[in-house]
Motif scaffolding. Structure first.
Motif, PDB file in Angstrom:
ATOM      1  N   VAL A  80      -4.422  -5.505  -8.876  1.00 43.94           N
ATOM      2  CA  VAL A  80      -5.623  -5.009  -8.231  1.00 43.94           C
ATOM      3  C   VAL A  80      -5.143  -3.896  -7.507  1.00 43.94           C
ATOM      4  CG1 VAL A  80      -7.604  -5.073  -7.059  1.00 43.94           C
ATOM      5  CG2 VAL A  80      -6.824  -7.101  -8.577  1.00 43.94           C
ATOM      6  N   ASP A  81      -5.382  -2.532  -7.915  1.00 44.57           N
ATOM      7  CA  ASP A  81      -5.330  -1.579  -7.063  1.00 44.57           C
ATOM      8  C   ASP A  81      -6.151  -1.500  -5.644  1.00 44.57           C
ATOM      9  OD1 ASP A  81      -4.030   0.766  -6.132  1.00 44.57           O
ATOM     10  OD2 ASP A  81      -5.815   2.044  -7.196  1.00 44.57           O
ATOM     11  N   ILE A  82      -5.807  -0.995  -4.637  1.00 46.83           N
ATOM     12  CA  ILE A  82      -6.560  -0.941  -3.405  1.00 46.83           C
ATOM     13  C   ILE A  82      -7.620  -0.065  -3.375  1.00 46.83           C
ATOM     14  CG2 ILE A  82      -6.645  -0.921  -1.013  1.00 46.83           C
ATOM     15  CD1 ILE A  82      -4.456  -2.482  -0.722  1.00 46.83           C
ATOM     16  N   MET A  83      -7.234   1.214  -3.420  1.00 45.58           N
ATOM     17  CA  MET A  83      -8.152   2.370  -3.770  1.00 45.58           C
ATOM     18  C   MET A  83      -8.953   2.564  -5.200  1.00 45.58           C
ATOM     19  SD  MET A  83      -7.790   3.738  -0.626  1.00 45.58           S
ATOM     20  CE  MET A  83      -8.490   5.212  -0.917  1.00 45.58           C
ATOM     21  N   LEU A  84     -10.003   1.832  -4.837  1.00 46.18           N
ATOM     22  CA  LEU A  84     -10.813   1.779  -6.432  1.00 46.18           C
ATOM     23  C   LEU A  84     -12.416   2.371  -6.217  1.00 46.18           C
ATOM     24  CD1 LEU A  84     -10.044  -1.863  -7.502  1.00 46.18           C
ATOM     25  CD2 LEU A  84      -9.448   0.340  -8.827  1.00 46.18           C
ATOM     26  N   PHE A 112      -1.681  -6.838  -5.306  1.00 42.00           N
ATOM     27  CA  PHE A 112      -2.062  -5.583  -4.916  1.00 42.00           C
ATOM     28  C   PHE A 112      -1.055  -4.596  -5.199  1.00 42.00           C
ATOM     29  CE2 PHE A 112      -5.515  -6.931  -1.566  1.00 42.00           C
ATOM     30  CZ  PHE A 112      -6.504  -6.868  -2.430  1.00 42.00           C
ATOM     31  N   LEU A 113      -1.667  -3.517  -5.822  1.00 42.10           N
ATOM     32  CA  LEU A 113      -0.949  -2.315  -5.951  1.00 42.10           C
ATOM     33  C   LEU A 113      -1.603  -1.086  -4.981  1.00 42.10           C
ATOM     34  CD1 LEU A 113      -0.681  -1.989  -9.756  1.00 42.10           C
ATOM     35  CD2 LEU A 113       0.943  -2.718  -8.462  1.00 42.10           C
ATOM     36  N   SER A 114      -0.622  -0.587  -4.298  1.00 42.84           N
ATOM     37  CA  SER A 114      -1.196   0.603  -3.487  1.00 42.84           C
ATOM     38  C   SER A 114      -0.155   1.603  -3.085  1.00 42.84           C
ATOM     39  CB  SER A 114      -1.665  -0.262  -2.136  1.00 42.84           C
ATOM     40  OG  SER A 114      -2.225   0.859  -1.115  1.00 42.84           O
ATOM     41  N   ALA A 115      -0.414   2.538  -2.725  1.00 44.50           N
ATOM     42  CA  ALA A 115       0.410   3.817  -2.470  1.00 44.50           C
ATOM     43  C   ALA A 115       0.485   3.719  -0.806  1.00 44.50           C
ATOM     44  CB  ALA A 115      -0.094   5.232  -2.707  1.00 44.50           C
ATOM     45  N   ARG A 116      -0.289   2.810  -0.216  1.00 44.82           N
ATOM     46  CA  ARG A 116       0.052   2.592   1.322  1.00 44.82           C
ATOM     47  C   ARG A 116       1.293   1.646   1.521  1.00 44.82           C
ATOM     48  NH1 ARG A 116      -6.289   1.474   2.881  1.00 44.82           N
ATOM     49  NH2 ARG A 116      -7.148   3.356   2.491  1.00 44.82           N
ATOM     50  N   ASP A 163      -1.213  -2.211   6.398  1.00 44.73           N
ATOM     51  CA  ASP A 163      -2.078  -2.244   5.134  1.00 44.73           C
ATOM     52  C   ASP A 163      -1.649  -3.389   4.318  1.00 44.73           C
ATOM     53  OD1 ASP A 163      -3.374   0.223   5.634  1.00 44.73           O
ATOM     54  OD2 ASP A 163      -1.696   1.395   4.852  1.00 44.73           O
ATOM     55  N   ARG A 164      -0.304  -3.710   4.294  1.00 42.36           N
ATOM     56  CA  ARG A 164       0.085  -4.884   3.663  1.00 42.36           C
ATOM     57  C   ARG A 164      -0.417  -6.082   4.044  1.00 42.36           C
ATOM     58  NH1 ARG A 164       5.093  -2.027   3.524  1.00 42.36           N
ATOM     59  NH2 ARG A 164       5.830  -3.445   4.975  1.00 42.36           N
ATOM     60  N   ILE A 165      -0.320  -6.451   5.338  1.00 46.85           N
ATOM     61  CA  ILE A 165      -0.949  -7.623   5.993  1.00 46.85           C
ATOM     62  C   ILE A 165      -2.471  -7.637   5.884  1.00 46.85           C
ATOM     63  CG2 ILE A 165      -1.831  -8.598   8.203  1.00 46.85           C
ATOM     64  CD1 ILE A 165       1.010  -7.311   9.478  1.00 46.85           C
ATOM     65  N   ARG A 166      -3.245  -6.445   5.589  1.00 48.21           N
ATOM     66  CA  ARG A 166      -4.772  -6.502   5.368  1.00 48.21           C
ATOM     67  C   ARG A 166      -4.904  -7.035   3.868  1.00 48.21           C
ATOM     68  NH1 ARG A 166      -7.568  -1.567   4.983  1.00 48.21           N
ATOM     69  NH2 ARG A 166      -9.315  -2.777   4.803  1.00 48.21           N
ATOM     70  N   GLY A 167      -3.998  -6.790   3.169  1.00 47.16           N
ATOM     71  CA  GLY A 167      -4.149  -7.020   1.844  1.00 47.16           C
ATOM     72  C   GLY A 167      -3.916  -8.441   1.458  1.00 47.16           C
ATOM     73  N   LEU A 168      -2.969  -9.146   2.203  1.00 48.36           N
ATOM     74  CA  LEU A 168      -2.474 -10.425   2.059  1.00 48.36           C
ATOM     75  C   LEU A 168      -3.609 -11.321   2.952  1.00 48.36           C
ATOM     76  CD1 LEU A 168       1.232 -10.294   2.706  1.00 48.36           C
ATOM     77  CD2 LEU A 168       0.097 -10.456   0.634  1.00 48.36           C
ATOM     78  N   GLU A 169      -4.165 -10.767   4.106  1.00 50.77           N
ATOM     79  CA  GLU A 169      -5.213 -11.515   4.422  1.00 50.77           C
ATOM     80  C   GLU A 169      -6.529 -11.769   3.810  1.00 50.77           C
ATOM     81  OE1 GLU A 169      -5.440  -9.737   8.454  1.00 50.77           O
ATOM     82  OE2 GLU A 169      -3.778 -10.981   9.425  1.00 50.77           O
ATOM     83  N   ALA A 170      -6.793 -10.583   3.012  1.00 52.97           N
ATOM     84  CA  ALA A 170      -7.951 -10.537   2.167  1.00 52.97           C
ATOM     85  C   ALA A 170      -7.651 -11.607   1.046  1.00 52.97           C
ATOM     86  CB  ALA A 170      -8.141  -9.190   1.438  1.00 52.97           C
ATOM     87  N   GLY A 171      -6.799 -11.906   0.807  1.00 55.20           N
ATOM     88  CA  GLY A 171      -6.316 -13.249  -0.084  1.00 55.20           C
ATOM     89  C   GLY A 171      -5.638 -12.871  -1.510  1.00 55.20           C
ATOM     90  N   ALA A 172      -4.906 -11.617  -1.282  1.00 55.65           N
ATOM     91  CA  ALA A 172      -3.716 -11.371  -2.278  1.00 55.65           C
ATOM     92  C   ALA A 172      -2.643 -12.262  -2.178  1.00 55.65           C
ATOM     93  CB  ALA A 172      -3.526 -10.039  -2.120  1.00 55.65           C
ATOM     94  N   ASP A 173      -1.853 -12.443  -3.393  1.00 57.29           N
ATOM     95  CA  ASP A 173      -0.758 -13.315  -3.205  1.00 57.29           C
ATOM     96  C   ASP A 173       0.676 -12.590  -3.125  1.00 57.29           C
ATOM     97  OD1 ASP A 173      -1.618 -16.209  -3.997  1.00 57.29           O
ATOM     98  OD2 ASP A 173      -2.697 -14.806  -5.403  1.00 57.29           O
ATOM     99  N   ASP A 174       0.595 -11.328  -3.372  1.00 57.44           N
ATOM    100  CA  ASP A 174       1.562 -10.557  -3.304  1.00 57.44           C
ATOM    101  C   ASP A 174       1.110  -8.979  -3.076  1.00 57.44           C
ATOM    102  OD1 ASP A 174       4.309  -9.573  -3.336  1.00 57.44           O
ATOM    103  OD2 ASP A 174       4.844 -10.369  -5.231  1.00 57.44           O
ATOM    104  N   TYR A 175       2.244  -8.153  -2.940  1.00 58.44           N
ATOM    105  CA  TYR A 175       1.670  -6.762  -2.691  1.00 58.44           C
ATOM    106  C   TYR A 175       2.974  -5.933  -3.294  1.00 58.44           C
ATOM    107  CZ  TYR A 175      -0.286  -2.926   0.235  1.00 58.44           C
ATOM    108  OH  TYR A 175      -1.004  -1.741   0.768  1.00 58.44           O
ATOM    109  N   LEU A 176       2.682  -4.898  -3.914  1.00 59.59           N
ATOM    110  CA  LEU A 176       3.609  -4.035  -4.552  1.00 59.59           C
ATOM    111  C   LEU A 176       3.181  -2.361  -4.207  1.00 59.59           C
ATOM    112  CD1 LEU A 176       6.328  -3.845  -6.034  1.00 59.59           C
ATOM    113  CD2 LEU A 176       4.860  -3.851  -8.294  1.00 59.59           C
ATOM    114  N   VAL A 177       4.182  -1.822  -3.834  1.00 58.63           N
ATOM    115  CA  VAL A 177       3.932  -0.513  -3.220  1.00 58.63           C
ATOM    116  C   VAL A 177       4.287   0.556  -4.550  1.00 58.63           C
ATOM    117  CG1 VAL A 177       4.528   1.625  -1.766  1.00 58.63           C
ATOM    118  CG2 VAL A 177       4.362  -0.814  -0.748  1.00 58.63           C
ATOM    119  N   LYS A 178       3.105   1.600  -4.592  1.00 50.41           N
ATOM    120  CA  LYS A 178       3.397   2.590  -5.592  1.00 50.41           C
ATOM    121  C   LYS A 178       4.227   3.810  -5.118  1.00 50.41           C
ATOM    122  CE  LYS A 178      -1.149   2.349  -7.780  1.00 50.41           C
ATOM    123  NZ  LYS A 178      -2.343   2.944  -8.017  1.00 50.41           N
TER     124      LYS A 178
END
Length: 225
Positions: A50-54, A77-81, A86-101
């Motif tokens: 899932v991209d963050i900026m949608l 999560f995928l994000s340019a951020r 920002d990564r913490i916000r994504g993980l706290e929202a329920g994502a299991d991993d975070y990959l930066v563009k």
């Protein structure tokens, strides 16, 4: 494995979806957060990217709502951020991993495979053997008695699925669910055609009918080689 990819950038969609299909995944695509949430709530996925900026609904809100409705699907999560916050916000929202563009496609696949193993609690083998055949899932390579057997991506995905369930009858519906995406028309004979091509390639190596048809039910790997 069936994946959901939620992304609105057409170039990224083409690149990632084509790559994932070549890697043997069945992929459904949503172009905004609301559509992604609806699909995540109504269909069973092995994982979601899932991209963050949608548009319509951002990825963080989408994932948070899915988790609030008890969706357990592993999510990357995928994000340019790149900020830690920002990564913490994504993980706290329920994502299991975070990959930066921008990201390497090989890393995305590796993270997906690691996530699927971790969430399932089962470490699936990356090397499969079946009566003379040896499949390397990571390198997408099939050998028979140390000789390379060339397969198309769908053929490889189909054989991998069958090799993970030897001596078990696999129905056409099960194959559609694991090897094709929802854009596939179940009224066509594409499954039968793929099985036929794969069966011929295996027969050319072994001289035997490796994939058996169980009339009205499905297919099974059971013939000794």
């Amino acid at each position: 494995m069936r994946l959901l990819f939620v992304e609105d950038d057409a170039k990224i969609v083409t690149f990632v979806v084509n790559g994932l299909k070549q890697a043997g995944f069945a992929v459904d695509h949503a172009q905004d957060g609301r559509q992604g949430l609806d699909m995540l709530l109504t269909a069973g996925y092995d994982a979601a990217i899932v991209d963050i900026m949608l548009p319509r609904m951002d990825g963080i809100s989408m994932v948070a709502q899915a988790r609030a409705q008890q969706v357990k699907t592993p999510i990357i999560f995928l994000s340019a951020r790149q900020n830690v916050s920002d990564r913490i916000r994504g993980l706290e929202a329920g994502a299991d991993d975070y990959l930066v563009k921008p990201f390497a496609f090989a890393e995305l696949v590796a993270r997906l495979q690691a996530l699927l193993r971790r969430v399932s609690g089962v470490i699936e083998p990356v090397s499969l053997k079946y009566r003379g055949f040896e499949m390397d899932v990571i390198k997408h390579r099939l050998l028979f008695n140390d000789e390379r057997v060339e397969l198309q991506p769908r053929e490889f995905a189909l054989l991998e699925y069958l090799m993970r369930h030897p001596d078990r009858i696999i129905s056409k519906t099960m194959i559609m669910d694991h090897v094709w995406d929802y854009s596939f028309d179940p009224t066509t004979n594409v499954v039968e055609a793929c099985v036929s091509r794969l069966r011929k390639k295996l027969f050319d190596q072994t001289g035997q009918k490796v994939i058996k048809t169980v009339k009205g039910i499905g297919y099974v790997l059971e013939t000794p080689i």
